[in-house]
Write a protein that holds these residues in place. Structure first.
Motif, PDB file in Angstrom:
ATOM      1  N   ARG A  50      28.477  31.191  47.432  1.00  0.00           N
ATOM      2  CA  ARG A  50      28.818  30.570  48.717  1.00  0.00           C
ATOM      3  C   ARG A  50      29.542  31.521  49.669  1.00  0.00           C
ATOM      4  O   ARG A  50      29.707  31.217  50.844  1.00  0.00           O
ATOM      5  N   LEU A  51      29.986  32.663  49.163  1.00  0.00           N
ATOM      6  CA  LEU A  51      30.699  33.607  50.021  1.00  0.00           C
ATOM      7  C   LEU A  51      29.759  34.166  51.078  1.00  0.00           C
ATOM      8  O   LEU A  51      28.567  34.342  50.842  1.00  0.00           O
ATOM      9  N   GLN A  52      30.308  34.429  52.226  1.00  0.00           N
ATOM     10  CA  GLN A  52      29.528  34.915  53.358  1.00  0.00           C
ATOM     11  C   GLN A  52      29.200  36.396  53.232  1.00  0.00           C
ATOM     12  O   GLN A  52      29.969  37.164  52.676  1.00  0.00           O
ATOM     13  N   VAL A  53      28.060  36.773  53.773  1.00  0.00           N
ATOM     14  CA  VAL A  53      27.658  38.176  53.827  1.00  0.00           C
ATOM     15  C   VAL A  53      27.943  38.647  55.251  1.00  0.00           C
ATOM     16  O   VAL A  53      27.679  37.917  56.205  1.00  0.00           O
ATOM     17  N   ALA A  87      20.117  35.387  40.773  1.00  0.00           N
ATOM     18  CA  ALA A  87      20.229  34.926  42.161  1.00  0.00           C
ATOM     19  C   ALA A  87      20.113  36.077  43.153  1.00  0.00           C
ATOM     20  O   ALA A  87      20.251  35.867  44.355  1.00  0.00           O
ATOM     21  N   ALA A  88      19.840  37.272  42.661  1.00  0.00           N
ATOM     22  CA  ALA A  88      19.707  38.478  43.487  1.00  0.00           C
ATOM     23  C   ALA A  88      20.973  38.761  44.297  1.00  0.00           C
ATOM     24  O   ALA A  88      20.909  39.279  45.408  1.00  0.00           O
ATOM     25  N   ALA A  89      22.118  38.411  43.741  1.00  0.00           N
ATOM     26  CA  ALA A  89      23.396  38.635  44.411  1.00  0.00           C
ATOM     27  C   ALA A  89      23.968  39.989  43.964  1.00  0.00           C
ATOM     28  O   ALA A  89      24.988  40.056  43.286  1.00  0.00           O
ATOM     29  N   LEU A  90      23.292  41.060  44.368  1.00  0.00           N
ATOM     30  CA  LEU A  90      23.670  42.392  43.908  1.00  0.00           C
ATOM     31  C   LEU A  90      25.045  42.814  44.405  1.00  0.00           C
ATOM     32  O   LEU A  90      25.836  43.379  43.638  1.00  0.00           O
ATOM     33  N   ASP A  91      25.327  42.553  45.683  1.00  0.00           N
ATOM     34  CA  ASP A  91      26.629  42.950  46.219  1.00  0.00           C
ATOM     35  C   ASP A  91      27.768  42.249  45.483  1.00  0.00           C
ATOM     36  O   ASP A  91      28.775  42.867  45.143  1.00  0.00           O
ATOM     37  N   VAL A  92      27.585  40.951  45.216  1.00  0.00           N
ATOM     38  CA  VAL A  92      28.605  40.199  44.493  1.00  0.00           C
ATOM     39  C   VAL A  92      28.741  40.752  43.077  1.00  0.00           C
ATOM     40  O   VAL A  92      29.847  40.877  42.554  1.00  0.00           O
ATOM     41  N   PHE A  94      28.288  43.802  42.023  1.00  0.00           N
ATOM     42  CA  PHE A  94      29.034  45.061  42.045  1.00  0.00           C
ATOM     43  C   PHE A  94      30.527  44.814  42.235  1.00  0.00           C
ATOM     44  O   PHE A  94      31.355  45.446  41.576  1.00  0.00           O
ATOM     45  N   VAL A  95      30.872  43.889  43.108  1.00  0.00           N
ATOM     46  CA  VAL A  95      32.287  43.583  43.315  1.00  0.00           C
ATOM     47  C   VAL A  95      32.863  42.915  42.063  1.00  0.00           C
ATOM     48  O   VAL A  95      34.006  43.179  41.683  1.00  0.00           O
ATOM     49  N   ALA A  96      32.062  42.077  41.394  1.00  0.00           N
ATOM     50  CA  ALA A  96      32.518  41.438  40.154  1.00  0.00           C
ATOM     51  C   ALA A  96      32.776  42.488  39.069  1.00  0.00           C
ATOM     52  O   ALA A  96      33.729  42.365  38.291  1.00  0.00           O
ATOM     53  N   LEU A  97      31.936  43.528  39.018  1.00  0.00           N
ATOM     54  CA  LEU A  97      32.202  44.635  38.081  1.00  0.00           C
ATOM     55  C   LEU A  97      33.559  45.266  38.398  1.00  0.00           C
ATOM     56  O   LEU A  97      34.353  45.536  37.489  1.00  0.00           O
ATOM     57  N   ASP A  98      33.813  45.502  39.680  1.00  0.00           N
ATOM     58  CA  ASP A  98      35.094  46.083  40.095  1.00  0.00           C
ATOM     59  C   ASP A  98      36.263  45.173  39.707  1.00  0.00           C
ATOM     60  O   ASP A  98      37.305  45.652  39.255  1.00  0.00           O
ATOM     61  N   TRP A  99      36.080  43.849  39.900  1.00  0.00           N
ATOM     62  CA  TRP A  99      37.133  42.895  39.565  1.00  0.00           C
ATOM     63  C   TRP A  99      37.441  42.937  38.067  1.00  0.00           C
ATOM     64  O   TRP A  99      38.605  42.923  37.676  1.00  0.00           O
ATOM     65  N   HIS A 100      36.401  43.000  37.255  1.00  0.00           N
ATOM     66  CA  HIS A 100      36.605  43.073  35.804  1.00  0.00           C
ATOM     67  C   HIS A 100      37.421  44.320  35.446  1.00  0.00           C
ATOM     68  O   HIS A 100      38.347  44.252  34.636  1.00  0.00           O
ATOM     69  N   ARG A 101      37.055  45.454  36.045  1.00  0.00           N
ATOM     70  CA  ARG A 101      37.785  46.697  35.773  1.00  0.00           C
ATOM     71  C   ARG A 101      39.240  46.570  36.220  1.00  0.00           C
ATOM     72  O   ARG A 101      40.159  46.955  35.502  1.00  0.00           O
ATOM     73  N   ALA A 102      39.434  46.044  37.428  1.00  0.00           N
ATOM     74  CA  ALA A 102      40.780  45.928  37.988  1.00  0.00           C
ATOM     75  C   ALA A 102      41.677  45.008  37.157  1.00  0.00           C
ATOM     76  O   ALA A 102      42.901  45.184  37.140  1.00  0.00           O
ATOM     77  N   ASN A 103      41.078  44.059  36.459  1.00  0.00           N
ATOM     78  CA  ASN A 103      41.855  43.121  35.659  1.00  0.00           C
ATOM     79  C   ASN A 103      41.889  43.479  34.178  1.00  0.00           C
ATOM     80  O   ASN A 103      42.342  42.698  33.349  1.00  0.00           O
ATOM     81  N   GLY A 104      41.409  44.681  33.856  1.00  0.00           N
ATOM     82  CA  GLY A 104      41.520  45.187  32.502  1.00  0.00           C
ATOM     83  C   GLY A 104      40.521  44.632  31.508  1.00  0.00           C
ATOM     84  O   GLY A 104      40.713  44.768  30.303  1.00  0.00           O
ATOM     85  N   TYR A 105      39.451  44.000  31.989  1.00  0.00           N
ATOM     86  CA  TYR A 105      38.428  43.497  31.077  1.00  0.00           C
ATOM     87  C   TYR A 105      37.483  44.624  30.697  1.00  0.00           C
ATOM     88  O   TYR A 105      37.095  45.427  31.541  1.00  0.00           O
ATOM     89  N   ASP A 117      19.343  45.764  35.717  1.00  0.00           N
ATOM     90  CA  ASP A 117      18.035  45.104  35.721  1.00  0.00           C
ATOM     91  C   ASP A 117      17.771  44.416  37.064  1.00  0.00           C
ATOM     92  O   ASP A 117      16.667  44.495  37.599  1.00  0.00           O
ATOM     93  N   ALA A 118      18.785  43.777  37.621  1.00  0.00           N
ATOM     94  CA  ALA A 118      18.632  43.139  38.934  1.00  0.00           C
ATOM     95  C   ALA A 118      18.363  44.188  40.019  1.00  0.00           C
ATOM     96  O   ALA A 118      17.513  43.975  40.894  1.00  0.00           O
ATOM     97  N   CYS A 119      19.048  45.310  39.946  1.00  0.00           N
ATOM     98  CA  CYS A 119      18.816  46.398  40.902  1.00  0.00           C
ATOM     99  C   CYS A 119      17.369  46.878  40.808  1.00  0.00           C
ATOM    100  O   CYS A 119      16.701  47.073  41.834  1.00  0.00           O
TER     101      CYS A 119
END
Length: 168
Positions: A50-53, A87-92, A94-105, A117-119
């Motif tokens: 639902r986040l805006q692009v 859902a082809a939400a590639l930008d989301v 990539f940011v979710a990968l960053d969030w996981h890293r930032a939170n130590g996951y 695979d989506a890329c």
């Protein structure tokens, strides 16, 4: 016992901590942790979609902070990445990968693989190669599925030289 925690009732599954409100005649809970997890995963994915692009990193981080399970396991993260990829939400993704890293996951080959695979499927060969390289830098072993997806992305774009570089 009415109102028992799912943590107690569903010991063989990863605990979700949800309260069990109904029991069958045999005394078993009428919901399972897996059903609750599917609902939570769907809620996370729908909130992100639902986040805006164009995306604002802070908005994705805030959404993940708000709706993500308190202590997600690797399977939960994999399901979220897979759903975002479908859902082809590639930008989301990539940011979710960053969030996981930032939170130590800890990210694994399945997390990266879903996004690579989506890329590949959406013609983003440069991002697929970038992620494959990032996996190596992060000391995540590049598995066969992810490597094949990266090679396929390069092949579709006519960038066979880049595909060969993945082997070095």
């Amino acid at each position: 016992a009415q109102g028992s925690s799912c943590l107690v009732v569903c010991q063989s599954m990863q605990a979700c901590g949800e309260q069990v409100k109904r029991f069958s005649q045999q005394g078993r809970p009428e919901h399972t942790c897996l059903e609750v997890k599917r609902d939570r995963i769907e809620a996370v994915v729908q909130s992100l979609l639902r986040l805006q692009v164009p995306l604002e990193v802070e908005a994705v981080f805030a959404t993940l902070d708000h709706v993500y399970p308190a202590s997600p396991g690797p399977r939960t993260s994999t399901r979220i990445f897979s759903s975002l990829a479908k859902a082809a939400a590639l930008d989301v993704s990539f940011v979710a990968l960053d969030w996981h890293r930032a939170n130590g996951y800890e990210l694994n080959c399945f997390h990266y693989g879903a996004v690579v695979d989506a890329c590949a499927k959406h013609g983003q060969w440069t991002k697929a190669v970038q992620l494959a390289s990032e996996m190596a830098k992060s000391r995540v072993q590049l598995d066969t599925v992810t490597l094949n997806a990266s090679i396929s992305a390069c092949e579709r774009a006519g960038m066979w030289e880049k595909a060969l570089q993945l082997f070095s």
